[in-house]
Design a protein around this motif. Structure first.
Motif, short mmCIF file in Angstrom:
data_model
loop_
_atom_site.label_atom_id
_atom_site.label_comp_id
_atom_site.label_asym_id
_atom_site.label_seq_id
_atom_site.Cartn_x
_atom_site.Cartn_y
_atom_site.Cartn_z
N LEU A 1 -8.71 -27.90 -70.46
CA LEU A 1 -9.65 -27.60 -71.53
C LEU A 1 -11.09 -27.82 -71.10
N ASP A 2 -11.37 -28.91 -70.41
CA ASP A 2 -12.73 -29.20 -69.99
C ASP A 2 -13.33 -28.07 -69.17
N PHE A 3 -12.54 -27.50 -68.26
CA PHE A 3 -13.02 -26.40 -67.43
C PHE A 3 -13.33 -25.18 -68.29
N LEU A 4 -12.43 -24.86 -69.22
CA LEU A 4 -12.62 -23.67 -70.06
C LEU A 4 -13.81 -23.85 -71.01
N LEU A 5 -14.03 -25.07 -71.49
CA LEU A 5 -15.17 -25.31 -72.37
C LEU A 5 -16.50 -25.06 -71.65
N GLY A 6 -16.49 -25.19 -70.35
CA GLY A 6 -17.72 -24.99 -69.57
C GLY A 6 -17.98 -23.55 -69.19
#
Length: 283
Positions: A86-91
């Protein structure tokens, strides 16, 4: 298409029951599904498929340490945890959320049929809802929805703005409850602010209990097509604790009834079918 699972009560295993329904759905019908958390740093859902909380795609890690076991400096930790999930996609910007990128940051639970999006690895703070990255959660969920027939969202017992918005947008809201609770009665006395259709799901169900499905239908005059149950099953619960929910459900569904808890399988299949029909995912 979005199906949200939610409960007025805590400690009723909403994520676990959603995981069971999602797995059964893709095994019984020609659909693809994603399972995601409606929270930021909520590990309740992914534990069913990935096991220990501190893991990235099944690899065990310790807070403050990399995959190689080497300590990370404080300044490096945030960057490290932004490299997947999720962290990667949020960025990412909206146009960069391609199918390859989205699925590449999810854990494949059932080959080509079902994926789980791991939650954030960053510590949840009081200001997390205003965090610049987290405000893109809606954008990420929209992209996930583009690449799967059904997205199952675990809202747990959350009552924050994010959960309320998800419940408003969902095609179906599954209200998860214990067998002895008065949640159905509470719903009719004081309906929650939910946008889509309602399905009542009784978890840890015992057919010989006082509040059986038939009794609940009679007492509350609930249409049987919007009331399901998932019987208590010790073997499945243990599998979920060790991250093997997908594997264990696969062993149960569609491989004959011999030596199995037939009541569990029958009720689980029935509930999944009714939820999908209510959502319009199947005829």
């Amino acid at each position: 298409m979005k199906i949200a699972f939610w409960s007025e009560e805590k400690q009723v295993e909403t994520a676990f029951h959603m995981a069971l329904v999602a797995c059964t759905s893709v095994l019984m019908y020609p659909i693809t599904a994603a399972v995601v958390s409606g929270g930021y740093q909520n590990d309740s859902l992914e534990k069913n498929f990935l096991g220990h909380r501190n893991s990235v795609f099944g690899q065990q890690i310790n807070p403050g340490y990399g995959r190689d076991g080497q300590a990370l400096l404080a300044a490096e930790q945030q960057e490290y945890f932004l490299t997947s999930g999720l962290d990667f996609l949020l960025g990412k910007q909206k146009e960069a959320l391609t199918e390859q990128v989205v699925k590449g940051n999810m854990h494949q639970v059932i080959k080509d049929k079902m994926y789980c999006l791991p939650g954030s690895r960053r510590g949840e703070q009081e200001w997390w809802r205003e965090d610049a990255l987290f405000t893109k959660l809606k954008q990420v969920l929209s992209a996930v929805e583009d690449y799967f027939d059904v997205v199952f969202v675990d809202c747990g017992a959350r009552k924050d703005d994010i959960a309320r918005n998800l419940l408003q947008e969902a095609d179906v809201c599954v209200l998860n409850m214990d067998q002895e609770s008065e949640l159905i009665g509470d719903y009719y006395r004081n309906p929650p602010d939910i946008g889509g259709k309602i399905f009542f799901l009784v978890g840890n169900y015992f057919e010989d209990g006082l509040y059986s499905r038939k009794n609940l239908e009679r007492i509350y005059r609930v249409d049987g097509h919007v009331l399901g149950a998932i019987p208590y099953n010790r073997q499945i619960r243990e599998a979920g604790r060790f991250g093997r929910t997908g594997t264990e459900v696969t062993n149960y569904i569609g491989d004959g009834m011999k030596g199995k808890d037939v009541g569990f399988e029958r009720e689980l299949i029935r509930s999944a079918k009714l939820i999908l029909q209510l959502a319009g995912a199947i005829a």
